[in-house]
Write a protein that holds these residues in place. Structure first.
Motif, PDB file in Angstrom:
ATOM      1  N   VAL A 260       0.863  -1.179   0.000  1.00  0.00           N
ATOM      2  CA  VAL A 260       0.000   0.000   0.000  1.00  0.00           C
ATOM      3  C   VAL A 260       0.894   1.221   0.000  1.00  0.00           C
ATOM      4  O   VAL A 260       1.565   1.519   0.994  1.00  0.00           O
ATOM      5  N   ALA A 261       0.952   1.935  -1.130  1.00  0.00           N
ATOM      6  CA  ALA A 261       1.885   3.058  -1.260  1.00  0.00           C
ATOM      7  C   ALA A 261       1.521   4.217  -0.348  1.00  0.00           C
ATOM      8  O   ALA A 261       2.395   4.889   0.196  1.00  0.00           O
ATOM      9  N   CYS A 262       0.220   4.484  -0.188  1.00  0.00           N
ATOM     10  CA  CYS A 262      -0.238   5.584   0.661  1.00  0.00           C
ATOM     11  C   CYS A 262      -1.328   5.073   1.591  1.00  0.00           C
ATOM     12  O   CYS A 262      -2.300   4.454   1.132  1.00  0.00           O
ATOM     13  N   MET A 263      -1.167   5.297   2.871  1.00  0.00           N
ATOM     14  CA  MET A 263      -2.100   4.774   3.860  1.00  0.00           C
ATOM     15  C   MET A 263      -2.604   5.896   4.760  1.00  0.00           C
ATOM     16  O   MET A 263      -1.802   6.586   5.398  1.00  0.00           O
ATOM     17  N   LYS A 270      -7.503   0.540  13.553  1.00  0.00           N
ATOM     18  CA  LYS A 270      -7.170  -0.881  13.486  1.00  0.00           C
ATOM     19  C   LYS A 270      -6.180  -1.120  12.353  1.00  0.00           C
ATOM     20  O   LYS A 270      -6.362  -0.598  11.253  1.00  0.00           O
ATOM     21  N   VAL A 271      -5.160  -1.923  12.625  1.00  0.00           N
ATOM     22  CA  VAL A 271      -4.191  -2.263  11.588  1.00  0.00           C
ATOM     23  C   VAL A 271      -3.902  -3.759  11.628  1.00  0.00           C
ATOM     24  O   VAL A 271      -4.170  -4.437  12.621  1.00  0.00           O
ATOM     25  N   MET A 272      -3.345  -4.248  10.526  1.00  0.00           N
ATOM     26  CA  MET A 272      -2.897  -5.632  10.450  1.00  0.00           C
ATOM     27  C   MET A 272      -1.423  -5.647  10.073  1.00  0.00           C
ATOM     28  O   MET A 272      -1.006  -4.932   9.166  1.00  0.00           O
ATOM     29  N   ILE A 273      -0.630  -6.440  10.787  1.00  0.00           N
ATOM     30  CA  ILE A 273       0.782  -6.608  10.473  1.00  0.00           C
ATOM     31  C   ILE A 273       0.898  -7.522   9.259  1.00  0.00           C
ATOM     32  O   ILE A 273       0.248  -8.562   9.189  1.00  0.00           O
ATOM     33  N   MET A 274       1.727  -7.150   8.288  1.00  0.00           N
ATOM     34  CA  MET A 274       1.804  -7.864   7.016  1.00  0.00           C
ATOM     35  C   MET A 274       3.087  -8.673   6.844  1.00  0.00           C
ATOM     36  O   MET A 274       3.335  -9.219   5.774  1.00  0.00           O
ATOM     37  N   GLU A 275       3.915  -8.757   7.890  1.00  0.00           N
ATOM     38  CA  GLU A 275       5.146  -9.542   7.825  1.00  0.00           C
ATOM     39  C   GLU A 275       5.377 -10.220   9.158  1.00  0.00           C
ATOM     40  O   GLU A 275       4.841  -9.789  10.187  1.00  0.00           O
ATOM     41  N   ASN A 276       6.208 -11.276   9.154  1.00  0.00           N
ATOM     42  CA  ASN A 276       6.629 -11.899  10.396  1.00  0.00           C
ATOM     43  C   ASN A 276       7.784 -11.078  10.966  1.00  0.00           C
ATOM     44  O   ASN A 276       8.880 -11.081  10.414  1.00  0.00           O
ATOM     45  N   LEU A 277       7.514 -10.365  12.067  1.00  0.00           N
ATOM     46  CA  LEU A 277       8.511  -9.466  12.646  1.00  0.00           C
ATOM     47  C   LEU A 277       9.110 -10.023  13.930  1.00  0.00           C
ATOM     48  O   LEU A 277      10.313  -9.979  14.140  1.00  0.00           O
ATOM     49  N   GLU A 353      10.359   1.972   0.640  1.00  0.00           N
ATOM     50  CA  GLU A 353      10.461   1.860   2.091  1.00  0.00           C
ATOM     51  C   GLU A 353       9.128   2.265   2.702  1.00  0.00           C
ATOM     52  O   GLU A 353       8.645   3.371   2.480  1.00  0.00           O
ATOM     53  N   LEU A 354       8.535   1.346   3.471  1.00  0.00           N
ATOM     54  CA  LEU A 354       7.228   1.622   4.065  1.00  0.00           C
ATOM     55  C   LEU A 354       7.008   0.731   5.270  1.00  0.00           C
ATOM     56  O   LEU A 354       7.762  -0.213   5.527  1.00  0.00           O
ATOM     57  N   LEU A 355       5.964   1.018   6.023  1.00  0.00           N
ATOM     58  CA  LEU A 355       5.610   0.197   7.177  1.00  0.00           C
ATOM     59  C   LEU A 355       4.915  -1.079   6.711  1.00  0.00           C
ATOM     60  O   LEU A 355       4.058  -1.024   5.828  1.00  0.00           O
ATOM     61  N   PRO A 356       5.226  -2.221   7.291  1.00  0.00           N
ATOM     62  CA  PRO A 356       4.530  -3.470   6.941  1.00  0.00           C
ATOM     63  C   PRO A 356       3.185  -3.560   7.646  1.00  0.00           C
ATOM     64  O   PRO A 356       2.907  -4.493   8.396  1.00  0.00           O
ATOM     65  N   LEU A 357       2.350  -2.550   7.403  1.00  0.00           N
ATOM     66  CA  LEU A 357       1.032  -2.452   8.036  1.00  0.00           C
ATOM     67  C   LEU A 357      -0.015  -2.106   6.996  1.00  0.00           C
ATOM     68  O   LEU A 357       0.292  -1.478   5.983  1.00  0.00           O
ATOM     69  N   THR A 358      -1.243  -2.499   7.257  1.00  0.00           N
ATOM     70  CA  THR A 358      -2.368  -2.059   6.437  1.00  0.00           C
ATOM     71  C   THR A 358      -3.573  -1.875   7.353  1.00  0.00           C
ATOM     72  O   THR A 358      -3.672  -2.557   8.389  1.00  0.00           O
TER      73      THR A 358
END
Length: 459
Positions: A260-263, A270-277, A353-358
């Motif tokens: 998601v280029a712009c959030m 509410k957000v969802m983590i999109m990677e295993n951190l 470069e962005l946050l792994p969030l949506t």
């Protein structure tokens, strides 16, 4: 998750990226797996043939030198669970794809990838002890809805009811659950769907809905939403993209760039983590949380770029000294992409470069698989395949917990059920019968001690 436990990252195109481990990482993995006897893989329908091969390879590496390490999966017994009526692997062949089992092409095995696919299909056939669970638990309080879902699962949902009319059909039953129908016929129950997730069939629909809902919730909470933009730089350069090229990069659809280029953002969303951190603190792919604060900085053209986010994840405990319990710091990550720019008339290679969030108000059928919900709004119209439709509809515990986002055509219920899936169902049923007959011959003392099964540590 599988990727974190086996150090097999996901490639940029969504495919599995198998690579040699550093000595330190291999030592860490060896320590993790040296005492493991059983490995449970859930949602097996989404595991591809290539992925199963890579899991076996990695466990052999991790357990090198131990007894049985040269056997499949390094001698670890695998327990696979799931439903092949649900979603299949992303952009990869299923474990029983006919191209790997019954209709191999002339170039089968012509590359390392194809060899791994064939090996994965072979490994899957080693799973000879099968138990089929037939009692539906999620919809146990609504057996009529459970029966409807069982028909959807295998492509046998009815379009016409008694007398050839739509009334009384499965299609009619779900069509009556659209938000418009509920608003007319059961207005009081609309409030039950105010804060439930929306499940859709594609990422673009998800992004549109999340952007609209986030802005609406921000206004309700008294905030003006801030738009967080990815930071894009040319590969090999610290210089950011700018002007028309940057705008073109930010406007790329998720069919081209899986991010998601712009959030839009506001505190408390509410957000969802999109990677295993961080598995130890529940910061894993698909985990939901509440976004409390984002550290930002201003970039070119006045864009706001995120640097770090602080997300509340229930039950994660103390993560960092100085932070309250259940607060996880999440930093930006980098991915590489390319696109053809009409402005400069050539391909542009850039690093994002962005946050792994949506935002987590709406998510895809893939992210919903495995969840049990009291209520959900589903977008039947965006379901791409029969398994996606089935997963959408079957997340809720009863028909009363289901709302449909918009009207849809009966074509949604006519999506084909693939023949090779039915063949695999039949094969598994046959293996289950063989397993049942085998278990009946065993002494009860043997059954109580799985390690004493003949082949107890085999697949």
């Amino acid at each position: 998750t599988i990727h974190a436990l086996t150090s097999i990252p996901i490639g940029q195109d969504g495919n599995i990226d198998y690579s040699r481990l550093s000595d330190d990482k291999l030592k860490e993995l060896t320590e993790l797996w040296k005492r493991v006897r059983y490995f449970i893989i859930d949602e097996i329908s989404m595991v591809s043939a290539v992925q199963l091969t890579h899991i076996s390879k990695r466990l052999k590496e991790a357990r090198k030198g131990l007894a049985g390490a040269d056997r499949p999966f390094g001698g670890v017994s695998i327990i696979a669970t799931g439903d092949f009526g649900q979603l299949e692997p992303v952009a990869a062949k299923a474990l029983f794809d006919p191209a790997l089992v019954s209709a191999m092409s002339d170039n089968a095995g012509a590359s390392e990838l194809k060899q791994d696919e064939i090996q994965g299909a072979y490994l899957w056939r080693l799973f000879t002890k099968v138990v089929v669970l037939r009692k539906v638990m999620r919809q146990k309080g609504d057996t009529d809805y459970a029966d409807l879902l069982s028909r959807v699962r295998v492509g046998e949902a009815t379009i016409c009811g008694p007398g050839g009319l739509i009334n009384g059909s499965d299609f009619d039953c779900i069509l009556k659950r659209t938000l418009d129908s509920i608003r007319v016929n059961d207005k009081e129950s609309l409030a039950n769907f105010k804060d439930v997730p929306i499940i859709v069939g594609d990422r673009e629909t998800r992004n549109v809905l999340n952007a609209r809902i986030t802005r609406s919730r921000a206004i309700e909470a008294g905030y003006k939403p801030v738009t967080l933009c990815a930071r894009d730089r040319r590969v090999g350069s610290k210089e950011p993209l700018s002007g028309a090229v940057e705008k073109a990069a930010l406007s790329l659809t998720q069919k081209r760039v899986d991010s998601v280029a712009c959030m839009p953002y506001f505190p408390g969303m509410k957000v969802m983590i999109m990677e295993n951190l961080d598995m130890t603190h529940k910061a894993v792919n698909g985990q939901e949380g509440i976004l409390h604060h984002v550290v930002t900085e201003e970039g070119v053209d006045g864009m706001i770029h995120p640097v770090c986010a602080f997300v509340e994840v229930e039950g994660c405990g103390s993560v960092c000294e100085g932070l309250p319990d259940n607060i996880v710091p999440i930093f930006t990550r980098k991915t590489k992409h390319r696109f053809f720019s009409n402005f400069v008339q050539r391909h542009v290679y850039f690093e994002r470069e962005l946050l792994p969030l949506t935002p987590a108000y709406a998510y895809t059928d893939y992210k919903s698989q495995g969840r049990s919900l009291d209520g959900a709004i589903v977008d039947v119209a965006s379901a791409n395949k029969l398994p996606g439709l089935y997963v959408m509809l079957s997340r809720v515990r009863s028909l009363n917990g289901l709302a449909v986002l918009r009207s849809f055509s009966s074509k949604a219920f006519k999506k084909p059920f693939r023949d090779y899936y039915q063949k695999e169902f039949t094969r598994l049923d046959e293996q289950a019968e063989i397993t049942r007959e085998y278990v009946e011959t065993l002494d009860p003392l043997v059954i109580s001690d799985p390690s004493s099964f003949p082949g107890g540590h085999e697949c």
